[in-house]
Scaffold this active site. Structure first.
Site, short mmCIF file in Angstrom:
data_model
loop_
_atom_site.label_atom_id
_atom_site.label_comp_id
_atom_site.label_asym_id
_atom_site.label_seq_id
_atom_site.Cartn_x
_atom_site.Cartn_y
_atom_site.Cartn_z
N ASP A 1 1.44 -3.32 -4.31
CA ASP A 1 1.49 -5.10 -3.78
C ASP A 1 0.46 -5.98 -4.44
OD1 ASP A 1 -0.49 -3.48 -2.58
OD2 ASP A 1 -0.21 -4.37 -0.56
N HIS A 2 -0.41 -5.65 -5.29
CA HIS A 2 -1.11 -6.44 -5.98
C HIS A 2 -0.61 -6.46 -7.44
CE1 HIS A 2 -4.74 -6.87 -3.26
NE2 HIS A 2 -3.79 -5.97 -2.76
N GLU B 1 -8.58 0.61 -4.17
CA GLU B 1 -7.58 1.43 -3.07
C GLU B 1 -7.13 2.44 -3.78
OE1 GLU B 1 -5.46 -1.50 -0.76
OE2 GLU B 1 -5.13 -0.05 0.83
N HIS C 1 21.83 -18.75 6.73
CA HIS C 1 22.31 -18.05 5.19
C HIS C 1 23.84 -17.44 5.65
CE1 HIS C 1 18.01 -18.10 4.48
NE2 HIS C 1 18.60 -18.60 3.22
N CYS D 1 22.26 -14.58 10.58
CA CYS D 1 21.45 -15.73 10.80
C CYS D 1 22.07 -17.05 10.40
CB CYS D 1 20.10 -15.56 9.57
SG CYS D 1 20.55 -15.91 7.92
N ASN E 1 -10.32 -9.98 -1.58
CA ASN E 1 -9.90 -10.10 -0.29
C ASN E 1 -9.86 -11.55 0.48
OD1 ASN E 1 -7.85 -8.28 0.86
ND2 ASN E 1 -9.43 -6.85 1.01
N ASP F 1 -10.78 -6.73 -5.97
CA ASP F 1 -9.97 -7.14 -4.89
C ASP F 1 -11.01 -7.80 -4.07
OD1 ASP F 1 -8.52 -7.94 -2.59
OD2 ASP F 1 -7.65 -5.85 -2.25
N TYR G 1 -14.06 -3.39 -4.04
CA TYR G 1 -12.79 -3.50 -3.14
C TYR G 1 -13.34 -4.06 -1.83
CZ TYR G 1 -9.06 -2.37 0.10
OH TYR G 1 -8.10 -2.29 0.92
ZN ZN Z 1 18.41 -16.52 6.83
#
Ligand code: ZN
Length: 515
Positions: free
Chosen positions: A291-292, A34, A468, A465, A184, A182, A141
């Site tokens: 991201d890898h 990539e 949390h 939320c 995938n 990769d 890839y």
């Molecule tokens: Zn939360």
């Protein structure tokens, strides 16, 4: 001998110092996927790196899409190299050959399978004691099966079958084979953060293909291997039971912070090579920037360098070889310090940036002149010595500059077209820190759309939320359907396993359409 594979999500992950980045990875052969580099975007700084030869495969379709590259140290110069799996792209000497049985594919299918710049093959000679072996390194890839595009599922499987046919043909011809990249597909439940959440995990056609392609390394050495494949997943070979060993995390959900990922990047080796030459293999989750994460493998044999690179090497491309020079190239100013113009740019490999760079190339205002002596034509054959541990400088090199984990809202903010909208950038930043987030940080066009929407309308106040008690993030439905364009609030925490209290809770609230 050491190899590294890494899906870098854009060559710009290497930043301004590509040589330093490659040196920090500390391997003889570095395979990246990539790159998002197409021939129109390849610049001298990326193509010609001192101490390395590079071999690129480019997408013939979209500009700035897909693409793989193999960088070989001068001490690991291959004797053959080839782009693609089919042989259709090969009209030069010094090719690898051995194409296998392609009879199940039509000519059109073969052409499409090699049209996206997804494979580079280099062929090396290695030495171990008195023995000299040929090792073929296939950098791939593999396509991702986009659930929105059913025709890509078939394409992905065809790519797997073609890869297998080619790899087994090369192996049958007497060369050892390493396939890395990769792929995938996460293979087993242990390679996935939440296999129970996947419908029919074992029935996935990609997993079924891996089952047949790979030898079952869960089995004991005395087991009957007769029904198993020719190749070994080298990471699992050395770490058969290690859980949570992932190589890819969604930047969208910030899942790297909770290690909610998948292992889809591999180094496969033929069984005999894995058994006799591999001494180690591991993932490098501490290395950020994509991201890898990278994966490395170490072999006991030493590489023998060829005296000159094979014809596919980028140093022979006319634009870098000192031949057929355009007149403008002689007139441009040589920029001694190109790094400074790069350091404040957006996400690696982004489309807008690619387009911007393309324009720069057209006007040729700041092109580095690097033509003569690009290829060293009379290297002596020598063996490579390598350590098997990544160097300490590596971590510092690939840490994000802002010190935050990848996938944080700050990172997705960077996807905004900063250069074009400097007056609005700080305003966006304020809004972002109040809990705004665009839906897909990897897609600049969508990110900028979310950005403009938020600037024009202003974000609605974020609820907290329930679990949390923290301010939620605003998201927009991108999927085509009745809810496309609608906005909703979810817990701002990174996605994680349902049992992890630190991870995202199930808070969800639509934003009223009227607002
Ligand atoms: Zn939360």
């Amino acid at each position: 001998m050491k190899l590294v594979t890494w899906n870098i999500n854009g060559i710009r992950t290497f930043g301004c110092g590509i040589k330093k980045a490659l040196d920090a990875l500390d391997a003889d052969i570095i395979c990246v996927q990539e790159t998002k580099v197409t021939r129109d975007l390849l610049d001298a700084r990326t193509a010609i790196v001192d101490g390395y030869n590079s071999f690129f495969s480019f997408s013939r379709g979209r500009s700035g899409y897909s693409g793989v590259a193999t960088y070989c140290k001068d001490s690991a110069t291959p004797f053959a190299a080839e782009e693609g799996l089919t042989g259709l792209l090969t009209n030069h000497a010094g090719a690898v050959g051995c194409y296998g049985n392609q009879s199940e594919f039509t000519d059109e299918e073969l052409q499409l399978l090699d049209n996206e710049g997804r494979a580079v093959i280099t062929q090396h000679r290695v030495q171990h004691s008195d023995k000299i072996l040929t090792v073929t390194v296939i950098n791939v890839y593999c396509p991702r099966a986009d659930p929105e595009k059913p025709e890509r599922k078939q394409f992905k499987l065809q790519f797997y079958k073609l890869l297998q046919a080619r790899a087994e043909a090369i192996l049958k011809n007497g060369s050892s084979v390493i396939i890395l990249g990769d792929v995938n597909t996460s293979h087993r439940p242990i390679d996935h953060c939440d296999p129970n959440e996947i419908d029919d995990f074992e029935d996935n056609p990609g997993r079924k293909w891996l089952n047949g392609f790979l030898r079952d390394n869960k089995a004991s050495p005395s087991a009957d291997f007769s029904h198993d494949g020719e190749f070994v997943d080298t990471f699992r070979h050395f770490h058969p039971t290690r859980a949570g060993a992932f190589t890819c995390w969604s930047t969208l959900t910030g899942a790297r912070r909770t290690n909610y990922g998948t292992r889809i990047d591999y180094i496969f080796a033929d069984y005999q090579l894995a058994k006799e030459q591999f001494v180690a293999a591991d993932i490098m989750p501490e290395v950020e920037g994509s991201d890898h994460c990278p994966v490395w493998g170490g072999l006991r044999c030493s590489l023998l360098s060829n005296s000159k690179p094979p014809p596919l090497a980028t140093c022979y491309l006319p634009e870098f070889a000192g031949k057929q020079q355009k007149l403008s190239r002689f007139l441009v100013k040589v920029d001694q310090n190109p790094c400074q113009t790069e350091s404040k740019e957006a996400l690696p490999g982004s489309q807008e940036e690619a387009e911007r760079r393309e324009n720069i190339n057209v006007t040729a205002t700041k092109r580095i002149l690097r033509t003569e002596s690009a290829c060293q034509t009379s290297k002596k054959t020598k063996t490579a010595k390598t350590s098997s541990k990544p160097q300490g400088s590596l971590l510092a090199f690939f840490k994000p500059q802002n010190g935050k984990a990848l996938g944080s809202s700050h990172n997705s903010l960077k996807a905004c077209p900063v250069e074009n909208t400097p007056q609005l950038h700080s305003a966006t930043q304020n809004k972002m820190t109040r809990g705004e987030e665009t839906y897909n940080p990897r897609d600049n066009k969508e990110a900028s759309l979310g950005f403009w929407k938020s600037v024009l309308h202003g974000p609605p106040p974020a609820p907290t939320c329930k679990v949390h008690g923290e301010p939620c993030v605003l998201r927009t439905v991108r999927k085509e359907g009745p809810n496309v364009g609608r906005q909703f609030f979810v817990c701002a925490r990174p996605q994680g396993h349902v049992s992890n209290p630190e991870a995202r809770c199930n808070f969800f609230a639509w934003v009223d359409r009227g607002k």
